[in-house]
Write an enzyme that holds these catalytic residues in place. Structure first.
Site, PDB file in Angstrom:
ATOM      1  N   LYS A 262     -25.413 -30.237 -35.484  1.00  0.00           N
ATOM      2  CA  LYS A 262     -24.902 -31.400 -34.670  1.00  0.00           C
ATOM      3  C   LYS A 262     -23.762 -31.467 -34.080  1.00  0.00           C
ATOM      4  O   LYS A 262     -22.962 -32.187 -33.666  1.00  0.00           O
ATOM      5  CB  LYS A 262     -25.012 -32.711 -35.697  1.00  0.00           C
ATOM      6  CG  LYS A 262     -25.801 -33.199 -36.603  1.00  0.00           C
ATOM      7  CD  LYS A 262     -27.257 -32.792 -36.135  1.00  0.00           C
ATOM      8  CE  LYS A 262     -27.739 -33.765 -34.940  1.00  0.00           C
ATOM      9  NZ  LYS A 262     -29.070 -33.242 -34.073  1.00  0.00           N
TER      10      LYS A 262
ATOM     11  N   THR B 181     -25.644 -27.901 -30.458  1.00  0.00           N
ATOM     12  CA  THR B 181     -26.491 -26.555 -30.374  1.00  0.00           C
ATOM     13  C   THR B 181     -27.685 -26.716 -29.232  1.00  0.00           C
ATOM     14  O   THR B 181     -27.868 -25.888 -28.577  1.00  0.00           O
ATOM     15  CB  THR B 181     -27.227 -26.682 -31.863  1.00  0.00           C
ATOM     16  OG1 THR B 181     -26.609 -26.884 -32.603  1.00  0.00           O
ATOM     17  CG2 THR B 181     -28.235 -25.212 -31.891  1.00  0.00           C
ATOM     18  N   THR B 182     -28.225 -28.030 -28.920  1.00  0.00           N
ATOM     19  CA  THR B 182     -29.262 -28.150 -28.034  1.00  0.00           C
ATOM     20  C   THR B 182     -28.794 -27.794 -26.691  1.00  0.00           C
ATOM     21  O   THR B 182     -29.539 -27.091 -26.015  1.00  0.00           O
ATOM     22  CB  THR B 182     -29.619 -29.644 -28.044  1.00  0.00           C
ATOM     23  OG1 THR B 182     -30.060 -29.942 -29.629  1.00  0.00           O
ATOM     24  CG2 THR B 182     -30.895 -29.909 -27.339  1.00  0.00           C
ATOM     25  N   TRP B 183     -27.812 -28.238 -26.377  1.00  0.00           N
ATOM     26  CA  TRP B 183     -27.109 -28.222 -25.069  1.00  0.00           C
ATOM     27  C   TRP B 183     -26.817 -26.688 -25.020  1.00  0.00           C
ATOM     28  O   TRP B 183     -27.083 -26.161 -23.678  1.00  0.00           O
ATOM     29  CB  TRP B 183     -25.619 -28.855 -25.381  1.00  0.00           C
ATOM     30  CG  TRP B 183     -24.784 -29.144 -23.998  1.00  0.00           C
ATOM     31  CD1 TRP B 183     -25.260 -28.941 -22.636  1.00  0.00           C
ATOM     32  CD2 TRP B 183     -23.605 -29.447 -23.724  1.00  0.00           C
ATOM     33  NE1 TRP B 183     -24.438 -29.079 -21.855  1.00  0.00           N
ATOM     34  CE2 TRP B 183     -23.422 -29.369 -22.394  1.00  0.00           C
ATOM     35  CE3 TRP B 183     -22.522 -29.833 -24.565  1.00  0.00           C
ATOM     36  CZ2 TRP B 183     -21.928 -29.990 -21.902  1.00  0.00           C
ATOM     37  CZ3 TRP B 183     -21.194 -30.573 -24.136  1.00  0.00           C
ATOM     38  CH2 TRP B 183     -20.999 -30.480 -22.632  1.00  0.00           C
TER      39      TRP B 183
ATOM     40  N   HIS C  74     -27.813 -21.791 -38.070  1.00  0.00           N
ATOM     41  CA  HIS C  74     -26.769 -22.409 -38.601  1.00  0.00           C
ATOM     42  C   HIS C  74     -26.152 -21.977 -39.607  1.00  0.00           C
ATOM     43  O   HIS C  74     -25.304 -22.402 -40.213  1.00  0.00           O
ATOM     44  CB  HIS C  74     -27.332 -23.887 -39.055  1.00  0.00           C
ATOM     45  CG  HIS C  74     -27.748 -24.829 -37.853  1.00  0.00           C
ATOM     46  ND1 HIS C  74     -26.806 -24.846 -36.745  1.00  0.00           N
ATOM     47  CD2 HIS C  74     -28.718 -25.610 -37.746  1.00  0.00           C
ATOM     48  CE1 HIS C  74     -27.683 -25.783 -35.759  1.00  0.00           C
ATOM     49  NE2 HIS C  74     -28.747 -26.305 -36.641  1.00  0.00           N
TER      50      HIS C  74
ATOM     51  N   ARG D 167     -17.433 -28.608 -33.159  1.00  0.00           N
ATOM     52  CA  ARG D 167     -17.515 -30.071 -32.682  1.00  0.00           C
ATOM     53  C   ARG D 167     -16.411 -30.661 -33.554  1.00  0.00           C
ATOM     54  O   ARG D 167     -16.453 -30.449 -34.762  1.00  0.00           O
ATOM     55  CB  ARG D 167     -18.766 -30.780 -32.623  1.00  0.00           C
ATOM     56  CG  ARG D 167     -18.571 -32.005 -31.784  1.00  0.00           C
ATOM     57  CD  ARG D 167     -20.249 -32.798 -31.998  1.00  0.00           C
ATOM     58  NE  ARG D 167     -20.146 -33.905 -31.019  1.00  0.00           N
ATOM     59  CZ  ARG D 167     -20.958 -34.807 -31.054  1.00  0.00           C
ATOM     60  NH1 ARG D 167     -22.035 -34.513 -31.576  1.00  0.00           N
ATOM     61  NH2 ARG D 167     -20.960 -35.827 -30.211  1.00  0.00           N
TER      62      ARG D 167
ATOM     63  N   ARG E  57     -28.857 -38.305 -28.606  1.00  0.00           N
ATOM     64  CA  ARG E  57     -28.682 -39.481 -28.949  1.00  0.00           C
ATOM     65  C   ARG E  57     -27.536 -40.003 -27.887  1.00  0.00           C
ATOM     66  O   ARG E  57     -28.012 -40.801 -26.909  1.00  0.00           O
ATOM     67  CB  ARG E  57     -27.950 -39.625 -30.397  1.00  0.00           C
ATOM     68  CG  ARG E  57     -27.960 -40.974 -31.134  1.00  0.00           C
ATOM     69  CD  ARG E  57     -27.425 -40.840 -32.275  1.00  0.00           C
ATOM     70  NE  ARG E  57     -25.774 -40.138 -32.403  1.00  0.00           N
ATOM     71  CZ  ARG E  57     -24.645 -41.136 -32.332  1.00  0.00           C
ATOM     72  NH1 ARG E  57     -24.859 -42.348 -32.413  1.00  0.00           N
ATOM     73  NH2 ARG E  57     -23.547 -40.501 -32.281  1.00  0.00           N
ATOM     74  N   LYS E  58     -26.289 -39.951 -28.077  1.00  0.00           N
ATOM     75  CA  LYS E  58     -25.175 -40.533 -27.228  1.00  0.00           C
ATOM     76  C   LYS E  58     -24.487 -39.525 -26.240  1.00  0.00           C
ATOM     77  O   LYS E  58     -23.981 -39.687 -25.444  1.00  0.00           O
ATOM     78  CB  LYS E  58     -24.291 -41.370 -28.175  1.00  0.00           C
ATOM     79  CG  LYS E  58     -24.741 -43.042 -28.190  1.00  0.00           C
ATOM     80  CD  LYS E  58     -23.315 -43.502 -28.776  1.00  0.00           C
ATOM     81  CE  LYS E  58     -23.528 -44.881 -29.041  1.00  0.00           C
ATOM     82  NZ  LYS E  58     -22.415 -45.458 -29.853  1.00  0.00           N
TER      83      LYS E  58
HETATM   84  P1  A3P Z   1     -24.635 -37.347 -30.728  1.00  0.00           P
HETATM   85  O1  A3P Z   1     -25.293 -37.570 -31.954  1.00  0.00           O
HETATM   86  O2  A3P Z   1     -23.134 -37.606 -30.954  1.00  0.00           O
HETATM   87  O3  A3P Z   1     -25.153 -38.202 -29.647  1.00  0.00           O
HETATM   88  P2  A3P Z   1     -27.266 -30.454 -32.009  1.00  0.00           P
HETATM   89  O4  A3P Z   1     -27.908 -30.105 -30.682  1.00  0.00           O
HETATM   90  O5  A3P Z   1     -26.210 -29.284 -32.631  1.00  0.00           O
HETATM   91  O6  A3P Z   1     -28.176 -31.202 -32.901  1.00  0.00           O
HETATM   92  O7  A3P Z   1     -26.187 -31.656 -31.725  1.00  0.00           O
HETATM   93  C1  A3P Z   1     -26.635 -32.975 -31.333  1.00  0.00           C
HETATM   94  C2  A3P Z   1     -25.600 -33.751 -30.621  1.00  0.00           C
HETATM   95  O8  A3P Z   1     -25.691 -33.240 -29.233  1.00  0.00           O
HETATM   96  C3  A3P Z   1     -25.840 -34.980 -30.359  1.00  0.00           C
HETATM   97  O9  A3P Z   1     -24.921 -35.743 -30.281  1.00  0.00           O
HETATM   98  C4  A3P Z   1     -26.571 -35.163 -29.076  1.00  0.00           C
HETATM   99  O10 A3P Z   1     -26.797 -36.371 -28.426  1.00  0.00           O
HETATM  100  C5  A3P Z   1     -25.815 -34.125 -28.104  1.00  0.00           C
HETATM  101  N1  A3P Z   1     -26.420 -33.487 -27.007  1.00  0.00           N
HETATM  102  C6  A3P Z   1     -27.727 -33.031 -27.234  1.00  0.00           C
HETATM  103  N2  A3P Z   1     -27.895 -32.538 -25.837  1.00  0.00           N
HETATM  104  C7  A3P Z   1     -26.817 -32.526 -25.193  1.00  0.00           C
HETATM  105  C8  A3P Z   1     -26.273 -32.182 -23.826  1.00  0.00           C
HETATM  106  N3  A3P Z   1     -27.254 -31.569 -22.804  1.00  0.00           N
HETATM  107  N4  A3P Z   1     -25.123 -32.443 -23.418  1.00  0.00           N
HETATM  108  C9  A3P Z   1     -24.110 -32.967 -24.196  1.00  0.00           C
HETATM  109  N5  A3P Z   1     -24.766 -33.401 -25.787  1.00  0.00           N
HETATM  110  C10 A3P Z   1     -25.655 -33.171 -25.835  1.00  0.00           C
END
Ligand code: A3P
Length: 316
Positions: A60, A63-65, A124, A146, A282-283
């Site tokens: 969280k 990672t996705t970004w 992770h 983060r 999410r946000k």
């Molecule tokens: P929030 O839950 O605060 O919205 P991970 O990818 O490590 O699981 O982290 C997920 C978090 O990254 C979530 O945060 C998600 O909304 C946010 N996220 C996902 N894609 C993103 C992007 N392209 N740019 C910025 N934040 C992103």
């Protein structure tokens, strides 16, 4: 053999899990029980190559970004970021997690040979749990960190959505205590960050650290730095054409979260269940913790952060 391994896993210290029934403590960090066999197999059998690029993170933390950004940087000669409009870029059709394999998930179903084909992979795992071949190879490691209060809020939302229906609901206040006590998936969070921080100080050419918050503030600057670090710097022509800017825009939360694949698509999870891709978006806001933590909770977490990250400048 399998019996020995099962006995070893069941003897590990246990705590209630966030998503499933139990977390097991292995080599100082907590993991979903179902992941432990894959972790053991990675430690034993992962063969790291010099051209591997390993994205590491506490869950969280972005990672996705980073998966989307690193995939775009490393594959830009095959797929232009602007091809997305024409459906020519895999990120248009696939969730970033399908473009970059996560080692623990891959190992969960390929324990005999936990070596996926792509050289861009993610994990992770804490630094001290990484396969030895990764520590000793010339590979590059990118770690995204983060701010912990936002990590907690994001982790809680994620866990609530994935939590087994057989378990009672997980309240925010329970999650808060567990997180502060270090009992969270791949936690303690602070030890996870500090291990990578210390390793980066020791091996700055091998381990790159960036923060979610700085990436938010200066995406193009950080994407260019990342590209240099992993050995794929932008050329003068690419600079002139704004390739880094195009990548930032393709991988933005706004863009990715509105793609059909991420709104209605699904993917298999390690335990065999199917989850919606939208769960990874999410946000994406800095400071969303203000909507969840009381003053007392904020003070407790900030105190831990100040103590653990003292002298690093991280999240001051
Ligand atoms: P929030 O839950 O605060 O919205 P991970 O990818 O490590 O699981 O982290 C997920 C978090 O990254 C979530 O945060 C998600 O909304 C946010 N996220 C996902 N894609 C993103 C992007 N392209 N740019 C910025 N934040 C992103």
């Amino acid at each position: 053999m399998a019996d020995d391994r099962n006995a070893f896993i069941s003897a590990l210290p246990t705590q209630p899990g966030w998503v499933s029934r139990s977390l097991k403590q292995y080599q100082g960090f907590w993991h979903e029980e179902g992941f432990i066999p894959g972790i053991l197999s990675l430690q034993e059998k992962f063969r790291c190559k010099p051209d591997h690029i390993v994205l590491t993170s506490y869950p969280k933390s972005g990672t996705t970004w980073l998966k989307a950004l690193l995939f775009s940087i490393t594959n830009r000669s095959r797929y232009r970021a602007t091809d997305a409009a024409a459906n020519g870029n895999p990120l248009e059709r696939c969730n970033p997690h399908s473009c970059v394999p996560r080692l623990e998930v891959y190992a969960a179903s390929n324990g005999d040979d936990p070596n996926p084909d792509p050289v861009l992979v993610n994990t992770h795992l804490a630094y001290s749990l990484l396969p030895k071949s990764m520590i000793h190879s010339e590979c590059k490691i990118v770690y995204v960190a983060r701010e912990p209060k936002d990590v907690l809020v994001s982790s809680w939302h994620f866990a609530v959505k994935l939590r087994s229906k057989d378990l009672p609901p997980l309240t925010f206040s329970e999650a808060f205590d567990m997180f502060c006590n270090g009992v969270s998936d791949f936690g303690p969070y602070w030890d996870h960050v500090m291990e990578y921080w210390n390793a980066h100080l020791k091996f700055p050419h091998k381990i790159f650290i960036l923060s979610y918050e700085d990436l938010m503030r200066r995406p193009v600057y950080n994407v260019k730095k990342l590209a240099v670090f992993i050995g794929h710097p932008f050329t003068d022509v690419e600079e002139e054409c704004g390739v880094a800017e195009d990548i930032v825009s393709l991988c933005s939360f706004e863009k990715l979260s509105n793609l059909e694949v991420n709104k209605i698509g699904t993917r298999s999870w390690a335990n065999g269940s199917v989850i919606k891709n939208e769960i990874f978006f999410r946000k994406a806001q800095i400071g969303d913790w203000k909507n969840y933590l009381t003053d007392e909770m904020r003070a407790r977490m900030d105190k831990i952060t100040r103590e653990k990250f003292k002298g690093t400048g991280l999240f001051d």
